[in-house]
Design a protein around this motif. Structure first.
Motif, mmCIF file in Angstrom:
data_model
loop_
_atom_site.group_PDB
_atom_site.id
_atom_site.type_symbol
_atom_site.label_atom_id
_atom_site.label_comp_id
_atom_site.label_asym_id
_atom_site.label_seq_id
_atom_site.Cartn_x
_atom_site.Cartn_y
_atom_site.Cartn_z
ATOM 1 N N TYR A 274 1.089 -0.877 -0.073
ATOM 2 C CA TYR A 274 -0.272 -0.050 0.184
ATOM 3 C C TYR A 274 0.239 1.308 0.275
ATOM 4 O O TYR A 274 1.928 1.366 0.924
ATOM 5 C CB TYR A 274 -0.809 -0.067 1.590
ATOM 6 N N ALA A 275 1.078 2.160 -1.495
ATOM 7 C CA ALA A 275 1.629 3.586 -0.998
ATOM 8 C C ALA A 275 1.363 4.613 -1.818
ATOM 9 O O ALA A 275 0.057 4.304 -2.514
ATOM 10 C CB ALA A 275 3.362 2.386 -2.359
ATOM 11 N N GLN A 276 1.909 5.541 -1.871
ATOM 12 C CA GLN A 276 1.727 6.746 -2.551
ATOM 13 C C GLN A 276 2.178 7.280 -3.179
ATOM 14 O O GLN A 276 3.860 7.313 -2.529
ATOM 15 C CB GLN A 276 0.649 7.635 -1.516
ATOM 16 N N LEU A 277 2.424 7.555 -4.568
ATOM 17 C CA LEU A 277 2.786 8.325 -5.305
ATOM 18 C C LEU A 277 2.536 9.468 -5.003
ATOM 19 O O LEU A 277 2.114 10.435 -5.922
ATOM 20 C CB LEU A 277 2.564 7.849 -6.530
ATOM 21 N N TYR A 278 3.955 10.727 -5.026
ATOM 22 C CA TYR A 278 3.894 12.453 -4.075
ATOM 23 C C TYR A 278 4.879 12.583 -4.650
ATOM 24 O O TYR A 278 6.149 12.444 -3.973
ATOM 25 C CB TYR A 278 3.537 12.487 -2.481
ATOM 26 N N ASP A 279 5.123 13.532 -5.703
ATOM 27 C CA ASP A 279 5.777 14.715 -5.592
ATOM 28 C C ASP A 279 6.911 13.636 -5.979
ATOM 29 O O ASP A 279 8.395 14.344 -6.096
ATOM 30 C CB ASP A 279 6.327 15.231 -4.605
ATOM 31 N N SER A 280 6.950 12.720 -7.409
ATOM 32 C CA SER A 280 8.082 11.636 -7.543
ATOM 33 C C SER A 280 8.329 10.898 -6.609
ATOM 34 O O SER A 280 9.802 9.866 -6.960
ATOM 35 C CB SER A 280 9.745 12.237 -8.007
ATOM 36 N N SER B 43 12.398 11.695 8.403
ATOM 37 C CA SER B 43 12.368 12.804 7.491
ATOM 38 C C SER B 43 10.957 12.772 7.029
ATOM 39 O O SER B 43 10.688 13.119 5.121
ATOM 40 C CB SER B 43 13.347 11.715 6.428
ATOM 41 N N GLY B 44 10.257 11.350 6.638
ATOM 42 C CA GLY B 44 8.349 11.496 5.566
ATOM 43 C C GLY B 44 8.888 10.540 4.607
ATOM 44 O O GLY B 44 8.463 10.485 4.155
ATOM 45 N N VAL B 45 10.492 10.048 4.668
ATOM 46 C CA VAL B 45 11.005 9.438 2.807
ATOM 47 C C VAL B 45 11.614 7.395 3.042
ATOM 48 O O VAL B 45 11.916 8.325 3.806
ATOM 49 C CB VAL B 45 11.599 10.402 1.906
ATOM 50 N N LYS B 46 11.267 7.372 2.567
ATOM 51 C CA LYS B 46 12.144 5.769 2.763
ATOM 52 C C LYS B 46 12.284 5.994 1.060
ATOM 53 O O LYS B 46 11.567 5.597 0.288
ATOM 54 C CB LYS B 46 10.987 5.197 3.082
ATOM 55 N N LYS B 47 13.500 5.135 0.500
ATOM 56 C CA LYS B 47 13.713 4.986 -1.036
ATOM 57 C C LYS B 47 13.019 3.480 -1.400
ATOM 58 O O LYS B 47 13.467 3.036 -0.814
ATOM 59 C CB LYS B 47 14.867 5.540 -0.736
ATOM 60 N N LEU B 48 11.862 3.736 -1.991
ATOM 61 C CA LEU B 48 11.479 2.867 -2.391
ATOM 62 C C LEU B 48 11.648 2.742 -4.078
ATOM 63 O O LEU B 48 11.619 3.977 -4.933
ATOM 64 C CB LEU B 48 9.099 2.648 -2.277
#
Length: 108
Positions: free
Chosen positions: A56-62, A75-80
Motif C-alpha cells: 500500500y503506497a502513495q506516489l507524491y511528488d515523484s 524524514s517522511g521519505v523511505k527510498k522505494l
C-alpha cells in the motif's frame, strides 16, 4: 477477475490536489470507495483458504511513500524503487503484507 487467477492488480488514482482522489478511493463510511469495493469483490471470488499479498503506497511528488510502514526517522521519505519480480512488479523497500479476508486487508 484478475486476482483470482494469480494475476497482479493495481488501483491507481491520479490528479491535482483537491480533485476528489481520496474520496473516490476511500469514500465515507456509509458509501465505501473504490478500494473497499474492489477488495471485497476480489475476496468474494476466492476460496476461503486463499491469501492475498499486497503493498500500500502513495506516489507524491515523484517519491513513493510506504503507507503500511512509514519511516520512523522523521524524514517522511523511505527510498522505494520499482522492481520486477519473477511474476510481478513491486516496490522494493516497501512492506509486503498478507490478508486472508477483505476485512483484514481493509483494516490493515
Amino acid at each position: 477477475a484478475y486476482g483470482q487467477t494469480g494475476t497482479n492488480a493495481t488501483i491507481f488514482a491520479y490528479g491535482q490536489t483537491g480533485t476528489g482522489k481520496t474520496y473516490t478511493m476511500d469514500g465515507p463510511a456509509k458509501d465505501p470507495g473504490l478500494m473497499s469495493k474492489s477488495i471485497t469483490a476480489i475476496f468474494a471470488g476466492l476460496p476461503d483458504s486463499r491469501q492475498v499479498h499486497f503493498q500500500y503506497a502513495q506516489l507524491y511528488d515523484s517519491d513513493f511513500l510506504d503507507l503500511l510502514e512509514p519511516p520512523t526517522d522523521g524524514s517522511g521519505v523511505k527510498k522505494l524503487t520499482i522492481a520486477e519480480g519473477p511474476n510481478f512488479t513491486f516496490l522494493k523497500g516497501a512492506k509486503f503484507a498478507t490478508a486472508t479476508s477483505a476485512q483484514a486487508l481493509i483494516q490493515d
